[in-house]
Design a protein around this motif. Structure first.
Motif, PDB file in Angstrom:
ATOM      1  N   GLN A 149       0.830  -1.196   0.000  1.00  0.00           N
ATOM      2  CA  GLN A 149       0.000   0.000   0.000  1.00  0.00           C
ATOM      3  C   GLN A 149       0.869   1.252   0.000  1.00  0.00           C
ATOM      4  O   GLN A 149       0.533   2.254  -0.626  1.00  0.00           O
ATOM      5  N   THR A 162       0.992  -0.938  -6.381  1.00  0.00           N
ATOM      6  CA  THR A 162       0.678  -0.106  -5.234  1.00  0.00           C
ATOM      7  C   THR A 162      -0.502   0.787  -5.571  1.00  0.00           C
ATOM      8  O   THR A 162      -1.254   0.494  -6.495  1.00  0.00           O
ATOM      9  N   THR A 163      -0.684   1.859  -4.812  1.00  0.00           N
ATOM     10  CA  THR A 163      -1.776   2.806  -5.050  1.00  0.00           C
ATOM     11  C   THR A 163      -1.199   4.187  -5.301  1.00  0.00           C
ATOM     12  O   THR A 163       0.001   4.415  -5.179  1.00  0.00           O
ATOM     13  N   GLU A 164      -2.060   5.130  -5.640  1.00  0.00           N
ATOM     14  CA  GLU A 164      -1.624   6.513  -5.779  1.00  0.00           C
ATOM     15  C   GLU A 164      -1.144   7.019  -4.419  1.00  0.00           C
ATOM     16  O   GLU A 164      -1.691   6.653  -3.383  1.00  0.00           O
ATOM     17  N   GLU A 204       7.384   4.568 -13.850  1.00  0.00           N
ATOM     18  CA  GLU A 204       5.947   4.709 -13.648  1.00  0.00           C
ATOM     19  C   GLU A 204       5.176   4.132 -14.845  1.00  0.00           C
ATOM     20  O   GLU A 204       5.534   4.367 -15.999  1.00  0.00           O
ATOM     21  N   ARG A 236       0.123   1.557 -10.383  1.00  0.00           N
ATOM     22  CA  ARG A 236      -0.687   2.110  -9.304  1.00  0.00           C
ATOM     23  C   ARG A 236      -2.170   1.831  -9.564  1.00  0.00           C
ATOM     24  O   ARG A 236      -2.715   2.258 -10.579  1.00  0.00           O
ATOM     25  N   LYS A 269      -5.924   2.362  -9.470  1.00  0.00           N
ATOM     26  CA  LYS A 269      -6.764   3.555  -9.392  1.00  0.00           C
ATOM     27  C   LYS A 269      -7.950   3.268  -8.467  1.00  0.00           C
ATOM     28  O   LYS A 269      -8.820   2.452  -8.779  1.00  0.00           O
TER      29      LYS A 269
END
Length: 405
Positions: free
Chosen positions: A10, A41-43, A67, A73, A75
């Motif tokens: 996370q 992962t996440t933003e 990236e 990431r 959404k």
């Protein structure tokens, strides 16, 4: 190490805090050592989403180039920092579903799936219902859950503890290998394992590129950095800082978190306390290095007393002696190697007196600074420790037993 590795976390760059930095350093080290890592992962939203509205914290160009290719990431519709418990639960359930879908489509692309917990939903989505023996599933535990949540004063999950304890045990037993960042976790996990799953201890650390050297502030100064959440005893921290202010001892606080506003309000009229905004890791390490001692003040619950706070690792890493009310393995290390001061549930008076003693005893302070640097060089350098982790991931179960610690 040439295996393809999926890391799931996370928290990740450019977020602040020890969890994001741990994942960043591991990702970069795996890549440097010849692995092919992908981070799911996440933003970035920690400590808050507004902090990442521009590119201020995207300072690592080598990662920026990855990236959308090697850094993926998810959404999310919700916000993981939402103060509403129900909305946060909805967020985690959405995260669980999105991860399950990703793994169903891509898990055969990887040799190793490495999931870091907390949050717990990522570990559940990764480990539960797995069938094929390939890929190898590695579970990293950075916090004992649900005990850590149950130890928070503002949350009552006692009604659900039997179910949560069952899910915790199932999570450990679903992993092929387990990594911990605190030796205190080993016995807890082993007592819940049905088979001899290999467990490897990988502490948080500091990179050789982060070994900043700074002149100390002219006046003796104390620093507190990082999160003031529910695991931190904000009232004791406020009292300590006010007592230091009364003794005309300078304090710098670089803070964020759900209780940071309470702290800022309480000390806003203190002439010797300076509040500074959150900053990126190198700048923060530089500030810690300038100060003479650092503070880490936790809630008195045993589950928090037995952690290894990232702020203590960072402090040792730049040769600034930590002062804490912590117990368990961290207290033992600080006392054994004379790195600073730690005593279980130390009182406000005890902590303030210890700081004042070090202010007046320059030789003792210098000894602790040198001891901290020596301990860092022997135990906390990422480039050294990641080699041991790679060996652990390569080896079979029998070999794993021979490389513990």
């Amino acid at each position: 190490m040439t295996k393809k590795l999926l890391m799931i976390s996370q928290n990740f760059y450019p977020e602040l805090g020890s969890a994001a930095n741990r994942m960043k350093m591991m990702f970069k080290a795996f890549k440097l050592k010849g692995s092919d890592p992908t981070m799911l992962t996440t933003e970035p939203t920690y400590p808050n989403q507004n902090l990442f509205d521009d590119d201020t914290y995207f300072t690592d160009h080598s990662l920026n180039e990855l990236e959308k290719s090697k850094i993926i990431r998810m959404k999310m519709h919700g916000n993981k920092q939402n103060s509403n418990f129900v909305m946060r639960l909805v967020y985690y359930m959405e995260q669980y579903i999105r991860l399950k879908v990703f793994l169903k489509m891509h898990k055969e692309d990887y040799d190793i799936v490495y999931v870091s917990s907390p949050n717990i939903f990522l570990a559940w989505a990764t480990l539960f219902f797995k069938q094929a023996k390939r890929p190898t599933y590695v579970l990293e535990i950075r916090d004992l859950w649900p005990d850590s949540v149950n130890g928070l004063k503002h949350i009552n999950i006692s009604l659900f503890m039997p179910l949560l304890k069952y899910l915790e045990k199932k999570m450990y037993n679903s992993a092929d290998k387990i990594v911990i960042n605190n030796e205190a976790f080993r016995a807890h996990i082993q007592n819940r394992l049905e088979n001899k799953t290999p467990i490897f201890y990988l502490p948080n650390g500091i990179s050789k590129s982060e070994l900043v050297v700074e002149e100390k502030c002219e006046d003796f100064s104390v620093i507190y950095t990082g999160n003031i959440g529910y695991a931190q005893d904000v009232d004791k921290l406020i009292s300590i800082c006010k007592a230091l202010n009364d003794k005309q001892i300078y304090v710098t606080a670089i803070v964020y978190g759900v209780q940071a506003a309470k702290f800022r309000q309480a000390v806003k009229d203190c002439a010797y306390i300076q509040i500074r905004k959150p900053m990126d890791r190198i700048d923060c390490l530089t500030e810690i290095a300038k100060h003479h001692v650092s503070l880490s003040i936790l809630e008195s619950s045993d589950v928090f007393m037995n952690v290894m706070p990232g702020k203590i690792i960072d402090s040792i890493g730049v040769g600034t002696p930590p002062i804490s009310n912590i117990s368990g393995p961290t207290e033992a290390i600080i006392q054994k190697y004379d790195l600073g001061f730690a005593r279980k549930q130390a009182s406000i008076t005890t902590i303030v007196n210890e700081i004042e003693t070090l202010k007046n005893d320059k030789q003792s302070l210098l000894n602790k600074e040198n001891n901290a640097k020596k301990y860092r060089d022997e135990h906390l350098i990422w480039e050294d420790n990641i080699e041991k982790l790679i060996t652990f991931l390569r080896k079979g179960d029998e070999d794993d037993k021979n490389i513990q610690n």
